[in-house]
Write a protein that holds these residues in place. Sequence first.
Motif, short mmCIF file in Angstrom:
data_model
loop_
_atom_site.label_atom_id
_atom_site.label_comp_id
_atom_site.label_asym_id
_atom_site.label_seq_id
_atom_site.Cartn_x
_atom_site.Cartn_y
_atom_site.Cartn_z
N ALA A 9 -15.36 18.21 45.66
CA ALA A 9 -15.12 18.83 44.36
C ALA A 9 -14.02 18.10 43.61
N SER A 10 -13.00 17.63 44.35
CA SER A 10 -11.93 16.87 43.69
C SER A 10 -12.46 15.56 43.11
N LEU A 17 -15.12 13.69 36.04
CA LEU A 17 -15.14 14.37 34.75
C LEU A 17 -13.86 14.10 33.98
N PHE A 18 -12.75 14.09 34.69
CA PHE A 18 -11.47 13.80 34.05
C PHE A 18 -11.45 12.38 33.48
N LEU A 19 -12.01 11.43 34.26
CA LEU A 19 -12.05 10.04 33.81
C LEU A 19 -12.85 9.90 32.52
N GLY A 43 -5.94 2.08 32.35
CA GLY A 43 -4.90 3.10 32.23
C GLY A 43 -5.43 4.49 32.59
N THR A 44 -6.63 4.78 32.09
CA THR A 44 -7.24 6.08 32.42
C THR A 44 -7.58 6.15 33.90
N PHE A 103 -6.07 12.26 41.56
CA PHE A 103 -6.85 12.43 42.79
C PHE A 103 -5.94 12.46 44.02
N LEU A 104 -4.93 11.60 44.04
CA LEU A 104 -4.00 11.61 45.17
C LEU A 104 -3.27 12.95 45.28
N VAL A 105 -2.92 13.53 44.13
CA VAL A 105 -2.25 14.83 44.15
C VAL A 105 -3.18 15.90 44.71
#
Length: 470
Positions: free
Chosen positions: A24-25, A31-33, A159-160, A168-170
Amino acid sequence: MRHKSKLSGMLLRNYIMFSLTVGASVILMLLFLVERTNDRLPAQQMSLLQAGEIVRPHTADIPSESIEALHGWVEILDERLQVIELKGIKRAGPDAYTERELNALFYDMKENPFYTSIAPFRTDNGQVRYCVVRLPKKNIKAGFTLDEGTPENQSIFWGTLAETGLLFLVLFGINVYVYSRLTATRLTNPLGEIAAGIRSVAGGRYHERLRFEANYELAQIQESFNVMAEKLEKAETEKRQLEESKQRMLVHISHDLKTPITTIQGYANALQLGMIEEEAKKQRTLNLIHDKTKLVTELIDDVFELSKLESPDYPIVKEASDLAEFVREMAVAYYDLFEERSFVFEYDIPAQEVSVPFNGKLLYRAVSNLLANALKYNPSGTHVRLTLADGDEMIRIEAADNGVGIPDHLRDRVFDAFVRGDAARKSDGGTGLGLTIARHIVEKHGGQLRLHVDEGWTWFELMLPKAASS
């Protein structure tokens, strides 16, 4: 009791949960990208690639920077389709178009290397003009998606991507933390408590128990550990009680031996020094010495017998014999003794044979101790009853009397060593080991010896199994 899930099932569920959250992450990151890329590529930049979006009444205001960045150009045509103004570097096409040539520009053929869009507009003075946008296909993807080959787009993309990777690491760290906490709660924490419990038991703290919620395997370990700790605690308690019992026994033995031995020593010194001259007194003194030595011998014999019976390795040889005949012989042996003391002696023994495996010598000692106590501690006129009852699985022998009874404070300890009805522990009483020896003998036969008191009667119930016990 709630069914405990197995450890493998718990680990599998946690792993599935971890995989789903990571998946899910990843989807969230994609989607964030996309969203961040779209946000950082302004909408007007995408729209400024089409002719209908860039036309202005003043041609000088027409934005062509995005088109020129993709090596495209903008042509302004008059009503006769002649190129009257150019923005960017013209890479193909005539300076004046026919309608046929202009229409041919919009056919998406392989040999046509450019995308073309056109939009008519009017200038401020009302003149009709046409805005034509030409873009190289190699820099444009289907759907008018910008190719990342341009330096500006690459900068935006990387940059994005860096922001997406950091997010993702978080999220991955959060997933790892949650998974590790779940695993620790269900696995590591119980193992830590088990290790602490083992250290406690190793340090002699047998009273401590494990109490935690866990899966089936760890719950089994907890249950086994608590059973082990309980057994160790019980063994430690029994050991302490045995040591205390031995200490009390040594005190009692020293007391019971010291009194008669002191008496014997005193009278022997008196005889030796000639302090007793009359023959009758000498004879009484000798009789008294004899009685005291007999008491000392009985005490030593009883202690030796008790030490043998308390040993788990003490062998008991039993033979199947007629218990009814055995009890009748005992009744005959004690009948005259009861008659001499004016006791009323009754017995109830079956006439038929009662076959039971027993050791005659030891069982005689046990029943004899019961009858001897009734004879020793009760006054004349006491009723004594000896009964043998044949059951389906057990044989019951009862020795009862309606004499002085046993004090209430001694009933719970009557089978302990050196407990006697004469609280002052007179030297002319018994050794205080008779009932203790009787109980051990009966237990060696696989039976039980119990005390009952009811309506002025005191009776001992001796239970023996009809079948041979190991």
